[in-house]
Design an enzyme around this catalytic site. Sequence first.
Site, PDB file in Angstrom:
ATOM      1  N   LYS A 209       0.826  -1.202   0.000  1.00  8.26           N
ATOM      2  CA  LYS A 209       0.000   0.000   0.000  1.00  8.26           C
ATOM      3  C   LYS A 209       0.864   1.258   0.000  1.00  8.26           C
ATOM      4  O   LYS A 209       0.629   2.195  -0.770  1.00  8.26           O
ATOM      5  CB  LYS A 209      -0.940  -0.001   1.203  1.00  8.26           C
ATOM      6  CG  LYS A 209      -1.902   1.196   1.219  1.00  8.26           C
ATOM      7  CD  LYS A 209      -2.731   1.230   2.498  1.00  8.26           C
ATOM      8  CE  LYS A 209      -3.793   0.183   2.513  1.00  8.26           C
ATOM      9  NZ  LYS A 209      -4.725   0.337   3.662  1.00  8.26           N
ATOM     10  N   GLU A 215      10.331  -5.848   3.395  1.00  6.87           N
ATOM     11  CA  GLU A 215      10.539  -7.133   2.722  1.00  6.87           C
ATOM     12  C   GLU A 215      10.085  -7.062   1.262  1.00  6.87           C
ATOM     13  O   GLU A 215      10.782  -7.538   0.356  1.00  6.87           O
ATOM     14  CB  GLU A 215       9.766  -8.245   3.441  1.00  6.87           C
ATOM     15  CG  GLU A 215      10.209  -8.477   4.876  1.00  6.87           C
ATOM     16  CD  GLU A 215       9.358  -7.714   5.884  1.00  6.87           C
ATOM     17  OE1 GLU A 215       9.293  -8.166   7.042  1.00  6.87           O
ATOM     18  OE2 GLU A 215       8.768  -6.664   5.516  1.00  6.87           O
ATOM     19  N   GLY A 270      -4.969  -5.469   5.886  1.00  2.00           N
ATOM     20  CA  GLY A 270      -4.216  -6.359   5.011  1.00  2.00           C
ATOM     21  C   GLY A 270      -4.743  -7.774   4.976  1.00  2.00           C
ATOM     22  O   GLY A 270      -4.879  -8.387   3.909  1.00  2.00           O
ATOM     23  N   ARG A 271      -5.084  -8.338   6.133  1.00  3.34           N
ATOM     24  CA  ARG A 271      -5.530  -9.729   6.185  1.00  3.34           C
ATOM     25  C   ARG A 271      -6.982  -9.883   5.724  1.00  3.34           C
ATOM     26  O   ARG A 271      -7.491 -10.998   5.652  1.00  3.34           O
ATOM     27  CB  ARG A 271      -5.347 -10.282   7.592  1.00  3.34           C
ATOM     28  CG  ARG A 271      -6.047  -9.501   8.688  1.00  3.34           C
ATOM     29  CD  ARG A 271      -5.571  -9.951  10.068  1.00  3.34           C
ATOM     30  NE  ARG A 271      -6.097  -9.136  11.157  1.00  3.34           N
ATOM     31  CZ  ARG A 271      -5.577  -7.988  11.547  1.00  3.34           C
ATOM     32  NH1 ARG A 271      -4.528  -7.478  10.916  1.00  3.34           N
ATOM     33  NH2 ARG A 271      -6.090  -7.322  12.566  1.00  3.34           N
ATOM     34  N   GLU A 356      -3.595 -12.757  13.955  1.00  2.00           N
ATOM     35  CA  GLU A 356      -3.248 -11.342  13.912  1.00  2.00           C
ATOM     36  C   GLU A 356      -4.436 -10.497  14.360  1.00  2.00           C
ATOM     37  O   GLU A 356      -4.263  -9.414  14.911  1.00  2.00           O
ATOM     38  CB  GLU A 356      -2.807 -10.940  12.502  1.00  2.00           C
ATOM     39  CG  GLU A 356      -2.081  -9.607  12.450  1.00  2.00           C
ATOM     40  CD  GLU A 356      -1.380  -9.364  11.129  1.00  2.00           C
ATOM     41  OE1 GLU A 356      -0.191  -9.712  11.015  1.00  2.00           O
ATOM     42  OE2 GLU A 356      -2.032  -8.834  10.204  1.00  2.00           O
ATOM     43  N   HIS A 387      -2.262 -39.168   9.190  1.00  2.30           N
ATOM     44  CA  HIS A 387      -1.035 -39.945   9.344  1.00  2.30           C
ATOM     45  C   HIS A 387       0.075 -39.087   9.946  1.00  2.30           C
ATOM     46  O   HIS A 387       1.251 -39.411   9.821  1.00  2.30           O
ATOM     47  CB  HIS A 387      -0.607 -40.507   7.988  1.00  2.30           C
ATOM     48  CG  HIS A 387      -1.599 -41.483   7.427  1.00  2.30           C
ATOM     49  ND1 HIS A 387      -1.505 -42.839   7.629  1.00  2.30           N
ATOM     50  CD2 HIS A 387      -2.740 -41.285   6.713  1.00  2.30           C
ATOM     51  CE1 HIS A 387      -2.530 -43.441   7.044  1.00  2.30           C
ATOM     52  NE2 HIS A 387      -3.290 -42.526   6.474  1.00  2.30           N
ATOM     53  N   LYS A 507       9.505  -5.124  13.677  1.00  2.00           N
ATOM     54  CA  LYS A 507       9.881  -4.413  12.456  1.00  2.00           C
ATOM     55  C   LYS A 507      10.752  -3.201  12.784  1.00  2.00           C
ATOM     56  O   LYS A 507      11.745  -2.919  12.112  1.00  2.00           O
ATOM     57  CB  LYS A 507       8.627  -3.990  11.696  1.00  2.00           C
ATOM     58  CG  LYS A 507       7.884  -5.141  11.050  1.00  2.00           C
ATOM     59  CD  LYS A 507       6.483  -4.771  10.636  1.00  2.00           C
ATOM     60  CE  LYS A 507       6.434  -3.696   9.601  1.00  2.00           C
ATOM     61  NZ  LYS A 507       5.049  -3.444   9.120  1.00  2.00           N
TER      62      LYS A 507
END
Length: 543
Positions: A209, A215, A270-271, A356, A387, A507
């Site tokens: 944004k 990153e 964001g999520r 979050e 399994h 961060k």
Amino acid sequence: MAEHTLLTQRPAWAALQSHFQGLKAAHLRDLFAADPGRGTRLTAEAVGVFADYSKNRVTDETLKLLFALAGECDLKGRIEAMFGGEKINITENRAVLHTALRAPKGAVVTVDGKNVVPEVHEVLDAMSAFADRVRSGAWKGHTGKPIRSVVNIGIGGSDLGPVMANEALRFYAQRDLTFRFLSNVDGTDFAETVRDLDPAETLFIVCSKTFTTQETMTNAESARAWSLATLKDPASVAKHFAAVSTNAAKVKEFGIDTANMFGFWDWVGGRYSMDSAVGLATVLALGPTHFRQMLDGFHAMDQHFRTTPFEKNVPVILGLISVWYGSFFGAETAAVLPYDQYLKRFPAYLQQLTMESNGKRVTLGGAEVDYQTGAVYWGEPGTNGQHSFYQLIHQGTKLIPCDFIAFSKSLNPVGRHHDLLMANVFAQAEALAFGKTAEQVRADKVEEWLVPHKTFPGNRPSNVLLLEKLTPFALGTLVALYEHIVFTQGVIWDIGSFDQWGVELGKALASRIVPELEAATEPDLKHDSSTNALIRRYRQGKK
């Protein structure tokens, strides 16, 4: 801000605590034996999602008290506040309107006196036009070749949603296009993502944004350098990069044509953004028609959540039951177990959405909570998980509520595979609930010393979510279902589900440490002794 009544001081909470004391030892075997209609009565359905919640350690009285708690916490009012554009994200003074991203044309959703729906559809139309050009081959790269590979560069909500959606709906994707997703700042992720791609046929989508996410922009700079190493001309960047951002100045400075910049808004977390411009890679993969079908699924679940009485409201019921397990039984995790290989990334997507959002330790009023809030969400597709970790769920010491997600029809019917898959869904839910008693084990003529090892206690709760088929519409309903479960939990716990300050500290510290790692001479380190020693050891190891 206004005073908040503490959750544990509410009458319904006290009633639930008293009720819990009488119910906590009850076994699902006995609950089913005493109520033959339980398996059909404790179900609900929402826009194609059939939810069987009968295998939970609840009674009609439990549900009644949970609905009463929802009333005391003004869940209905909070739902309306969210849909109405009120600034319920109080720590950032923002509205929370991911629901507006899937509102149909002609709807009215107001933020600060302005209807945002026309802007939403303007961006959707621009995304659709762009996708049509790329998918058809009309969009050409710098050398005149059509695009054959698309790499989405993002992290967190700018990565997990598109990754999950593209994997979940791969059946519907255009197969002559290759899609990859680059998120980790680890150089290995970049190297492996581009290793076999042709820069002349590759389009990068840089999803940030602010266009400053460390990153994402590190990976974007490396992608530009990789591209220019072959294409040479700086003007080629405009033919091989698009942006999902609102920072036109930085997008232009990077070399991207702002005509190929797709924006979204502060009221989209964001999520919660996979159905915004963040879903550009999904539109490119699926085409605009399928993407809009997914939005229709979101919207249908939104309407169910907003308008359906709580007693039949699937997100509300499942959200309240999860509060029951977390805050009363002390369950610390929840397993999401999709029995469809296409949904293999769905649990990973839910990890950000749930943890979050509700990984909070203070109320909206700033008081420290004295009850469990967000659970640790995890899971893998069935039957693989059977399994792996199911042993712990069946016979371990931890209470782990499970959501089984399954479909009546396979997108890839092969022999008897789907019947075997579905048999495992129903068998696992049954085995978790009812187990196998020592008497039943002895009836199998097992040696006495082996009886404890082969006894299954049961009483392990689960929900079964059964849909007809994994379509774009169905995926939209599933994601919106969990979004609204998260919201329901957050309202009851009186926490802010739409900020994420816990992400910020690490961060900030990383930004401080980076120059210390890169300094040519020994920096003056002022961290704790452990961090100082690790930095020095790393610097020495780099030499």
